[in-house]
Write a protein that holds these residues in place. Structure first.
Motif, PDB file in Angstrom:
ATOM      1  N   ARG A  26       0.872  -1.192   0.000  1.00  0.00           N
ATOM      2  CA  ARG A  26       0.000   0.000   0.000  1.00  0.00           C
ATOM      3  C   ARG A  26       0.896   1.224   0.000  1.00  0.00           C
ATOM      4  N   PHE A  27       1.311   1.660  -1.187  1.00  0.00           N
ATOM      5  CA  PHE A  27       2.237   2.787  -1.331  1.00  0.00           C
ATOM      6  C   PHE A  27       1.466   4.009  -1.819  1.00  0.00           C
ATOM      7  N   VAL A  28       0.815   4.682  -0.885  1.00  0.00           N
ATOM      8  CA  VAL A  28       0.018   5.867  -1.250  1.00  0.00           C
ATOM      9  C   VAL A  28       0.298   6.963  -0.250  1.00  0.00           C
ATOM     10  N   SER A  29      -0.131   8.185  -0.586  1.00  0.00           N
ATOM     11  CA  SER A  29       0.058   9.268   0.362  1.00  0.00           C
ATOM     12  C   SER A  29      -0.919   9.080   1.521  1.00  0.00           C
ATOM     13  N   GLU A  30      -0.561   9.673   2.641  1.00  0.00           N
ATOM     14  CA  GLU A  30      -1.259   9.436   3.901  1.00  0.00           C
ATOM     15  C   GLU A  30      -2.763   9.700   3.811  1.00  0.00           C
ATOM     16  N   THR A  31      -3.150  10.703   3.019  1.00  0.00           N
ATOM     17  CA  THR A  31      -4.565  11.079   2.945  1.00  0.00           C
ATOM     18  C   THR A  31      -5.459   9.883   2.597  1.00  0.00           C
ATOM     19  N   MET A  33      -4.825   6.614   3.228  1.00  0.00           N
ATOM     20  CA  MET A  33      -4.639   5.398   4.020  1.00  0.00           C
ATOM     21  C   MET A  33      -5.897   4.986   4.779  1.00  0.00           C
ATOM     22  N   ASP A  34      -6.563   5.960   5.404  1.00  0.00           N
ATOM     23  CA  ASP A  34      -7.736   5.610   6.202  1.00  0.00           C
ATOM     24  C   ASP A  34      -8.833   5.015   5.323  1.00  0.00           C
ATOM     25  N   ARG A 187      -5.529  11.636  -8.114  1.00  0.00           N
ATOM     26  CA  ARG A 187      -5.567  13.040  -7.677  1.00  0.00           C
ATOM     27  C   ARG A 187      -6.997  13.453  -7.322  1.00  0.00           C
ATOM     28  N   VAL A 190      -7.895  11.738  -3.907  1.00  0.00           N
ATOM     29  CA  VAL A 190      -7.290  12.354  -2.735  1.00  0.00           C
ATOM     30  C   VAL A 190      -8.015  13.666  -2.402  1.00  0.00           C
ATOM     31  N   THR A 191      -8.592  14.297  -3.424  1.00  0.00           N
ATOM     32  CA  THR A 191      -9.289  15.566  -3.230  1.00  0.00           C
ATOM     33  C   THR A 191     -10.706  15.357  -2.687  1.00  0.00           C
ATOM     34  N   HIS A 292       1.692   3.587  -8.584  1.00  0.00           N
ATOM     35  CA  HIS A 292       0.241   3.479  -8.370  1.00  0.00           C
ATOM     36  C   HIS A 292      -0.114   2.597  -7.173  1.00  0.00           C
ATOM     37  N   GLY A 293       0.656   2.747  -6.118  1.00  0.00           N
ATOM     38  CA  GLY A 293       0.246   2.128  -4.861  1.00  0.00           C
ATOM     39  C   GLY A 293       0.728   0.728  -4.611  1.00  0.00           C
TER      40      GLY A 293
ATOM     41  N   VAL B 129       6.621  10.605  -0.387  1.00  0.00           N
ATOM     42  CA  VAL B 129       5.172  10.837  -0.345  1.00  0.00           C
ATOM     43  C   VAL B 129       4.382   9.535  -0.359  1.00  0.00           C
ATOM     44  N   ASP B 130       4.822   8.568  -1.172  1.00  0.00           N
ATOM     45  CA  ASP B 130       4.047   7.332  -1.311  1.00  0.00           C
ATOM     46  C   ASP B 130       4.628   6.185  -0.479  1.00  0.00           C
ATOM     47  N   THR B 157      -7.363  13.155   7.296  1.00  0.00           N
ATOM     48  CA  THR B 157      -8.027  11.855   7.439  1.00  0.00           C
ATOM     49  C   THR B 157      -7.295  10.916   8.392  1.00  0.00           C
TER      50      THR B 157
END
Lengths: 406, 270
Positions: A26-31, A33-34, A187, A190-191, A292-293, B129-130, B157
């Motif tokens: 799971r390689f994504v930005s923190e926003t 994760m939840d 993008r 995440v928004t 892409h994660g 970042v990732d 979040t």
């Protein structure tokens, strides 16, 4: 090296962090994760919920038209002169491809999670159409991201999506194909993470997507297994499917992974030829990286920048691949091969003329390899090709190559 | 004590806030980046976040995407970025430099080779970042052994449980992303940020720097009031884009943007 897989090994994968061996994750930005953790938790709960499964099965039967037939391609077999060639007819599904199996499942998940806004990325447009279709049916707002180059070469599907009430966002950044569409979908997600469900179309992306897309697509392999036993009294000797992200292939392969006698062949897009570098075959010619994660085989340069890809088929024109395929390659359970644009185009014409079945250009890659493979096998052996989609969407591309204006 | 900790502690002792600019290395050209870094130091910044260009910057808006494209056109690889830091360090050994980017270039170079080269070049911290802490198990210890700070993101979040876990894996500071979105979007809500950052301060003793949406002295001051530092990115990168043809004009424009932010932050000092 090939490892004998057992049911126990398979149910342990992916592990709790979404890893298939060295791949996935799971390689994504923190926003995000939840949201991903909530999706994983809810999916694992619903996977065991009889009401959810019954709704999914009913939709596949009554809306998609499953089971799809397993058809003996008698004339193609005769022309090839080797093993019996059978076709798993995913092209006969509603919307014309296997993609809808997954969008039905994920839209159902979105409904259970109370999300009203849906986003999706698409390459050939089949996943976009399948997403727009289920959104129309469930009354959900639908946004599809598509690379500008693909918008042009798959204009028919773009119009279909619009007719189905979706907004199609043409993505101008980067190589303007599937990977860039996925960037922009991420993008948007995440928004708008609070009210938006991202329906990923392939077995890639951050955990739990490779898991849930595989589960939703596995109906292909389960049906093929029982249809094969019913019609021929045995399991196939080989399964052949095209691999872009790899959702139709994993759906076909997964229920056969513990059947050692069944050989698995994933066919990547060889483009102008692997040796030219102009292709989309990360499993054949790439190396592991993160995009892409998930960690998976990628096409990249020495500095870790993602490489431009080429394929005549928009749906295979992607520099990565689902992490479970990367794992199956490394443990030696599945074979990954490639065929060129020209071979795929020849196979498109061949299946159309010999069987009256017009495959998608993506699918034509599987057909091209399967015919070569069957020719080397005995007449009492059996090859199943996953006919993942129909070719109507590609008629403009074919006509253009023939120099004909429609 | 790391260079980052030292700078943040000194500022805290003075009652001042950190001004942290972000620019993409190699934009508009790799030969200009060291000069731009010195210009920003002269304008009073405390820590520099240097973006490592990536072909697929999924967490970034169009401004930083385009900066990556400009930098990659001049082949600004991760190795080149490290060479830029090494050159900067020849004349500045006080301003901490944090590399900010995506995981794949680091994977391609190799974790250990990167950690060695980054420490040797004079990098102080790494923000990927990732790469959430869950996936950082192989790389974070390599950074720690070499005195590199691991900086992770917190978002609106992020649950309390995760805030604690992420802070446990972090050193130097934590980066609070002020809103759900990509870099360069203009939707910061200062009251919400204030409430959330105050809450983060209850859960960790680490300094909290806030980024995303800080465009001018006014937002810098508003956010600086509730945090330990402000990170300013897209507005600087946009300035680089608009003045890329004239480097001297560009340096003046960056100074004109940063000076009022510095003054606004220092006017908060008690």
């Amino acid at each position: 090296m090939s490892v004998k897989l057992t049911e126990e090994m398979l149910t342990a994968l992916p592990d709790a962090r979404g890893h298939f061996g060295a791949f996935g994750g799971r390689f994504v930005s923190e926003t995000l994760m939840d949201s991903l953790m909530t999706l994983e938790r809810e999916y694992l709960r619903l996977k065991k919920d009889p009401e959810f499964q019954a709704t999914f099965d009913k939709d596949l039967a009554d809306y998609v038209g499953r089971p799809s037939p397993l058809y003996f391609a008698e004339r193609l077999t005769r022309e090839t002169g080797g093993a019996q060639i059978w076709l798993k007819r995913e092209d006969l599904n509603h919307t014309g491809a296997h993609k809808v199996n997954n969008t039905i499942g994920q839209a159902l998940l979105a409904s259970f999670l109370g999300k009203k806004r849906i986003i999706a990325e698409t390459g050939a447009g089949q996943h976009g159409v399948a997403t727009a279709t289920v959104c129309a049916r469930l009354g959900l707002e639908c946004h599809v991201f598509m690379g500008a180059e693909d918008v042009q070469r798959q204009s028919l599907n773009v119009y279909r999506m619009k007719l189905l009430g979706a907004q199609v966002h043409s993505v101008q950044s980067g190589s303007r194909t599937l990977k860039d569409a996925m960037n922009d979908a991420m993008r948007d997600w995440v928004t708008n993470v609070d009210d938006t469900f991202y329906i990923i179309g392939t077995v890639a992306g951050p955990h739990p997507y490779p898991l849930l897309v595989r589960d939703f697509q596995s109906v292909i392999g389960r049906e093929t297994r029982s249809q094969s036993l019913e019609k021929t009294g045995k399991l196939p000797d080989a399964l052949v499917a095209c691999v872009g992200g790899g959702s139709n292939a994993i759906g076909m392969f997964y229920p056969f992974l513990t059947d050692e006698s069944v050989q698995l062949y994933g066919v990547e897009a060889g483009g102008l030829g692997i040796e030219t570098g102009q292709h989309a075959a990360p499993l054949c010619a790439g190396r592991p990286g993160v995009l892409h994660g998930n960690r998976t085989y990628l096409m990249e340069d020495d500095d870790g920048q993602i490489a431009a890809t080429h394929s005549v088929s928009a749906g295979l024109d992607y520099p990565g691949v689902g992490p479970e395929h990367s794992w199956l390659k490394d443990i030696g359970r599945a074979n990954y091969v490639s065929v060129t644009d020209d071979e795929a185009l020849d196979a498109f014409r061949m299946l159309t003329l010999v069987e009256g079945i017009m495959p998608a250009l993506e699918t034509a890659h599987a057909v091209a390899y399967a015919v070569k493979l069957a020719a080397t096998m005995d007449k009492d052996q059996m090859v199943v090709i996953n006919i993942s989609g129909r070719g109507d969407k590609d008629i403009h591309t074919i006509a253009q190559l023939d120099g004909i204006e429609l | 004590m790391s260079r980052i900790e030292g700078v943040l502690q000194t500022l805290k002792g003075q009652g001042r806030k950190a001004l942290i600019p972000f620019i993409t290395a190699g934009d508009p050209h790799p030969d200009e980046t060291v000069g731009l870094m010195h210009t920003m130091v002269d304008a009073g910044v405390n820590i520099i976040e240097l973006g490592v260009p990536f072909s697929d910057p999924m967490a970034d808006g169009p401004v930083i995407q385009l900066a990556c494209e400009r930098a990659l056109k001049h082949s600004t690889s991760l190795r080149r970025v490290l060479a830029i830091v090494r050159e900067f360090r020849q004349t500045n050994d006080t301003t901490p430099v944090v590399l900010m980017g995506y995981l794949n270039p680091i994977e391609a170079m190799g974790y250990e080779a990167f950690a060695d080269a980054a420490a040797e070049a004079g990098v102080d911290g790494v923000l990927t970042v990732d790469l959430p802490p869950e996936e950082a198990g192989d790389v974070a210890p390599l950074f720690a052994e070499r005195g590199l700070d691991s900086i992770f993101l917190l978002a609106p979040t992020t649950t309390d449980e995760r805030i604690r876990a992420i802070a446990d894996h972090s050193s130097g500071y934590v980066y609070y992303v002020s809103f759900n979105g990509v870099t360069g979007a203009a939707k910061i809500n200062v009251e919400e940020v204030a409430a959330k950052v105050a809450h983060v301060h209850e859960l960790t003793a680490l300094p909290v720097a806030v980024g995303f949406g800080i465009r001018d002295a006014e937002t810098a001051a508003a956010v600086g009031r509730v945090s330990d530092g402000v990170i300013v990115g897209s507005v600087l990168v946009d300035t680089i884009a608009r003045n890329q043809a004239d480097i001297e004009e560009l340096k003046r424009a960056l100074t004109d943007l940063l000076n009022p932010m510095r003054e606004a932050l220092d006017s908060l000092a008690s």
